[in-house]
Write a protein that holds these residues in place. Structure first.
Motif, PDB file in Angstrom:
ATOM      1  N   CYS A 194      43.062  36.098  38.589  1.00  0.00           N
ATOM      2  CA  CYS A 194      44.095  36.768  39.358  1.00  0.00           C
ATOM      3  C   CYS A 194      44.316  36.053  40.685  1.00  0.00           C
ATOM      4  O   CYS A 194      43.439  35.326  41.167  1.00  0.00           O
ATOM      5  N   THR A 236      48.780  39.078  40.972  1.00  0.00           N
ATOM      6  CA  THR A 236      49.238  38.460  39.732  1.00  0.00           C
ATOM      7  C   THR A 236      48.030  38.157  38.852  1.00  0.00           C
ATOM      8  O   THR A 236      47.093  37.482  39.288  1.00  0.00           O
ATOM      9  N   LYS A 290      44.857  45.065  31.099  1.00  0.00           N
ATOM     10  CA  LYS A 290      45.782  45.413  32.182  1.00  0.00           C
ATOM     11  C   LYS A 290      45.019  45.953  33.391  1.00  0.00           C
ATOM     12  O   LYS A 290      45.271  45.552  34.537  1.00  0.00           O
ATOM     13  N   ILE A 310      44.708  43.674  36.963  1.00  0.00           N
ATOM     14  CA  ILE A 310      45.512  44.236  38.049  1.00  0.00           C
ATOM     15  C   ILE A 310      44.655  44.956  39.092  1.00  0.00           C
ATOM     16  O   ILE A 310      45.030  45.024  40.270  1.00  0.00           O
ATOM     17  N   HIS A 311      43.482  45.457  38.682  1.00  0.00           N
ATOM     18  CA  HIS A 311      42.659  46.242  39.604  1.00  0.00           C
ATOM     19  C   HIS A 311      41.269  45.634  39.820  1.00  0.00           C
ATOM     20  O   HIS A 311      40.889  45.328  40.960  1.00  0.00           O
TER      21      HIS A 311
END
Length: 355
Positions: free
Chosen positions: A124, A134, A181, A185-186
């Protein structure tokens, strides 16, 4: 994205990925490579990079991941579960890659002793000004793009027909897609921010380079070479009369050094430039966030070269005679030492130091 091909380019080329151009973006990248039929190379290698600095490693038959920076070791001491998580990931992905590379060989009817390479790059990027995140997750097989995860649609894209069967199977695994996901993203940005906090003094330092002018032969281009700088957000170019030039200029890539710093070169072809015109040229190194550029004037006197200099004949004769005299002295000393060993004591060590 760089993948290894079957012509067996250096196997660590996949570590040299493109650098982040923005001054505010930070990155966490995980590279994994599995091989089949490749001699003298592990069947599995995993490397973790933060802002293009290697922070962790694991390989075949390793029971635990290995931190590569002191500040990462501090993090692992404070949070042992973090090291355990990476170690479990390493063991799990070894099995995952081994099964998938065997399955691909069977599905694509790849028999015999041919060499095969399966690679994965995920991670990321986080913009510390805008907060934008991203995530990415990509696979390559035998030097070509194979599968990539689209986090917007939560589907896999298959640029090659050979990957379509795998795409359909992975698209059907909704649980895994949702995990991906959430992770990219986290969890991944949270990991990255934690690493940046622990490695702040190392990752957010500024090191200026040593800049040299290099030339192999009098007819070779002059290379302006900078090494030892950090971070890698840098640029270097040639100027003529204070204006940047592009003709007869060859820009090299930014490459990592073993100590976590970087190096780069930019070559200037001077074959059509008269020696008296050289003074009009200079090389400029610019490091993002540093106000002063490093400017190196093109001067024949400061160019470093590895070519063998031509010596005057008289000097060569003098050197040969000197070497012969030295050889005679050495031989004499050898005989004296042998005599000492046959009954005489060797010279006192203090006497040797005085001479």
């Amino acid at each position: 994205m760089l993948y290894l091909s079957n012509n067996m380019k250096p196997l660590f080329v996949f570590l040299l990925f493109c650098h982040v151009a923005s001054t505010v973006k930070h990155s966490l990248n995980i590279f994994m490579t599995a091989t089949s039929g490749v001699p003298n190379f592990p069947e599995f290698v995993g490397v973790a990079m933060v802002d293009e600095v290697q922070v962790g490693y694991c390989g075949s038959n390793m029971k635990t991941a290995e931190p590569k920076q002191d500040w990462v070791r501090d993090l692992m001491k404070d949070d042992p579960q973090h090291l355990q998580w990476y170690s479990l990931q390493c063991i799990g992905y070894q099995q995952f890659f081994r099964a998938n590379i065997d399955g691909l060989k069977q599905r694509l009817n790849q028999t015999g002793g041919r060499r095969h390479i399966l690679q994965k790059m995920d991670g990321c990027e986080w913009d510390d000004e805008t907060g934008e995140v991203t995530g990415f997750n990509q696979y390559g097989y035998d030097g070509e793009d194979f599968l990539a995860l689209d986090l917007q649609t939560l589907t896999w894209t298959a640029p090659k027909q050979q990957a379509f069967t795998t795409k359909l199977r992975w698209d059907a695994d909704k649980t895994r897609l949702e995990y991906n996901k959430h992770y990219f993203i986290h969890e991944c940005p949270d990991f990255l921010k934690k690493y940046l906090n622990y490695g702040r003094s190392f990752l957010q330092r500024t090191d200026l380079p040593s800049v040299s002018l290099l030339q192999k032969t009098p007819s070779s281009p002059v290379s302006c070479h900078a090494t030892g700088f950090y971070p890698d957000r840098a640029m270097m170019f040639w100027r003529k009369d204070g204006e940047e030039i592009h003709e007869d200029v060859d820009h090299g890539e930014i490459l990592p050094n073993h100590d976590g710093s970087f190096q780069m070169s930019v070559d200037l072809n001077l074959s059509s430039v008269a020696p008296e015109e050289w003074r009009r040229y200079d090389c400029v190194f610019h490091l993002s966030g540093w106000k002063d550029d490093i400017v190196t004037k093109l001067d024949q006197a400061v160019i470093r070269t590895n070519r063998v200099p031509e010596f005057p004949a008289g000097l060569v004769v003098g050197v040969v005679v000197g070497l012969l005299v030295l050889l005679v002295i050495c031989i004499t000393g050898l005989f004296i030492w042998r005599r000492n060993n046959n009954g005489f004591l060797p010279a006192n060590s203090e006497d040797l130091r005085q001479h």
